[in-house]
Design a protein around this motif. Structure first.
Motif, PDB file in Angstrom:
ATOM      1  N   UNK A 112      17.732 112.532  88.986  1.00 12.94           N
ATOM      2  CA  UNK A 112      17.314 112.442  90.339  1.00 12.94           C
ATOM      3  C   UNK A 112      15.961 112.086  90.305  1.00 12.94           C
ATOM      4  N   UNK A 113      15.018 112.656  89.656  1.00 17.28           N
ATOM      5  CA  UNK A 113      13.513 111.944  89.811  1.00 17.28           C
ATOM      6  C   UNK A 113      13.392 110.728  88.804  1.00 17.28           C
ATOM      7  N   UNK A 114      13.942 110.621  87.998  1.00 15.68           N
ATOM      8  CA  UNK A 114      13.989 109.228  87.246  1.00 15.68           C
ATOM      9  C   UNK A 114      14.487 107.927  87.985  1.00 15.68           C
ATOM     10  N   UNK A 115      15.675 108.258  88.747  1.00 17.10           N
ATOM     11  CA  UNK A 115      16.437 107.323  89.665  1.00 17.10           C
ATOM     12  C   UNK A 115      15.341 106.967  90.505  1.00 17.10           C
ATOM     13  N   UNK A 116      14.757 107.989  91.426  1.00 12.88           N
ATOM     14  CA  UNK A 116      14.004 107.957  92.420  1.00 12.88           C
ATOM     15  C   UNK A 116      12.663 106.789  92.128  1.00 12.88           C
ATOM     16  N   UNK A 117      12.146 107.531  91.046  1.00 11.67           N
ATOM     17  CA  UNK A 117      10.971 106.588  90.265  1.00 11.67           C
ATOM     18  C   UNK A 117      11.286 105.322  90.370  1.00 11.67           C
ATOM     19  N   UNK A 118      12.450 104.834  89.518  1.00 14.00           N
ATOM     20  CA  UNK A 118      13.156 103.628  89.234  1.00 14.00           C
ATOM     21  C   UNK A 118      13.239 102.774  90.248  1.00 14.00           C
TER      22      UNK A 118
END
Length: 364
Positions: A112-118
Motif C-alpha cells: 500500500x505504501x509503495x504504491x501510494x508513493x509511486x
C-alpha cells in the motif's frame, strides 16, 4: 512537531572548527535551504541533523527532544543523497520497499505504501524496472520515493540534483518543492547553487567559513543583504562592489570619475563615516547604457567592454574601469549589444545602491 533547532552548535575535527557556534531555528513544515560555497559547512550541518556526524558542542533539537546522542535510525529523518544510491539488482518497487522490509512491516502495508508513493511521484508504470533502465530524473524520483514511503518527520536533501542536466534540474527542483508543500514535511535542502536556493526555499540560510551569515526569505536576502558576502553570493550575475569615499559633510559618495548624492536611506549610516570610506554595492539590473530610465539620482561609470554574454532576453556585459581589478557587470537591452573593446558610459540608479562598512563589510 518537527522543528529543528541548533543552539550554539560546534563541529570540530581536532583543532579545526568546521561549524563555529551555529544558532538556527527551522520551523515545522518549513522548506529551509542551506547554501554557501564549497567547504562552508552546509553538508556537515545536514549530516549532524541526520546523526551521521557527532556534535562537538552545543545542542541540537528535533521537536522538543535533544538528539545529540540519539542514534540516526531513531531520529525519524529520511535523507536523499547526491548519488541516488539505488540497488542495481532490485526493481523500483524493491528499492522503495527496502527500508520498510528491514522494519519487518506487514507485506500488505508495504504494498500500500509503495504504491501510494509511486503514484505521488509518477512511478507506477516503472515499478518492475531495474535502475539501469531509468533516466536520471526517474532514478532521483525513486530515491525520493524511498524517503517518502517512511513518512518521516524530517526530509534531508544533500545536493540531490547536482548529477542532472540543466533542463532536468529545473524540472526536478519544481517537483521537489511542490512535493514538500503537498506532504507538509519539514525539509532541509543543501545546495551550492544560489538559483536553486532562491527558487525552492521558504527561507535560506547562507553559510560561509562555518558561520551563519544571514537567514531569511529569498527576497530578504536579495533586497536587504546584511553583509558583502551575502550581497555578492545571492543574485545572478553578482552584485558589483566599489569602495567609495564619503565627503566631509556626508552628502556625497565618490570614486575616481564617479560622484553621487548620498541616498536618503543611507544618510544616517554614512554621516558617521564622514571623510572615510564605505563599500557600495550595485546590482547589474540597476546599470544601463542609456539615459532613458527616469532615475532621479544617478552616477556615471566609464568603462571598456570586455565580455558580452547574449542570453536571448537580455545581454550581460562585463566592462573594465581604469585601475579596478574586478569588472563592472551590467544587464542591457538585447538590441543594444556593445562590441568587445568599445568604450561605454554607463549610468546606475544611485537610489538602489547598498552600502556596507569598509572594515566589517556589514550593512550600514
Amino acid at each position: 512537531m518537527a522543528s529543528i533547532t541548533f543552539e550554539n552548535v560546534v563541529k570540530s575535527y581536532g583543532d579545526v572548527n568546521i561549524i563555529k557556534g551555529l544558532d538556527l531555528e527551522i520551523q515545522d513544515k518549513e522548506f529551509m535551504v542551506l547554501v554557501g560555497p564549497s567547504g562552508c559547512g552546509k553538508s556537515t550541518t545536514l549530516r549532524m541533523i541526520a546523526g551521521l556526524e557527532e556534535i562537538s558542542d552545543g545542542k541540537l533539537f528535533i521537536g522538543d527532544r535533544v538528539v545529540n546522542n540519539v542514534h540516526p535510525k531513531d531520529r525519524d529523518v529520511a535523507m536523499v543523497f547526491q548519488s541516488y544510491a539505488l540497488y542495481p539488482h532490485m526493481s523500483v518497487f524493491e528499492n522503495i520497499a527496502f527500508g520498510l522490509r528491514l522494519r519487518k512491516m506487514d507485506k500488505t502495508e508495504i504494498d500500500r505504501l509503495v504504491n501510494e508513493a509511486a503514484e505521488t511521484l509518477g512511478l507506477t508504470h516503472l515499478l518492475d524496472r531495474k535502475p539501469k533502465a531509468l533516466s536520471g530524473g526517474q532514478r532521483q524520483r525513486v530515491a525520493l520515493g524511498r524517503a517518502i514511503v517512511r513518512k518521516p518527520s524530517v526530509f534531508l536533501f544533500d545536493e540531490p540534483l547536482s548529477n542532472l542536466d540543466a533542463e532536468l534540474r529545473v524540472h526536478m527542483r519544481a517537483e521537489i518543492a511542490n512535493l514538500q508543500k503537498r506532504l507538509g514535511i519539514t525539509s532541509v535542502y543543501v545546495t551550492h547553487d544560489q538559483v536553486e536556493a532562491m527558487t525552492m526555499g521558504d527561507r535560506i540560510a547562507v553559510l560561509h567559513d562555518g558561520n551563519l551569515r544571514q537567514v531569511g526569505t529569498p527576497l530578504d536576502l536579495y533586497d536587504t543583504p546584511q553583509n558583502v558576502f551575502v550581497a555578492q553570493f545571492i543574485g545572478t550575475p553578482n552584485m558589483n562592489i566599489l569602495k567609495m569615499k564619503v565627503s566631509d559633510d556626508g552628502s556625497e559618495l565618490s570614486h575616481p570619475d564617479i560622484t553621487i548624492k548620498t541616498p536618503d536611506r543611507w544618510k544616517a549610516g554614512v554621516s558617521e563615516r564622514k571623510g572615510g570610506q564605505v563599500i557600495v554595492g550595485i546590482r547589474p539590473e540597476h546599470i544601463t547604457d542609456t539615459d532613458d530610465h527616469g532615475w532621479a539620482n544617478t552616477g556615471k561609470i566609464k568603462a571598456k567592454a570586455e565580455i558580452v554574454e547574449t542570453l536571448g532576453h537580455e545581454v550581460v556585459v562585463h566592462s573594465r574601469m581604469d585601475n579596478e581589478e574586478k569588472p563592472v557587470v551590467a544587464k542591457m537591452d538585447v538590441h543594444r549589444v556593445p562590441k568587445i573593446g568599445q568604450e561605454l558610459v554607463l549610468e546606475f540608479n544611485a537610489d538602489k545602491i547598498h552600502v556596507f562598512d569598509a572594515e566589517t563589510s556589514e550593512r550600514l
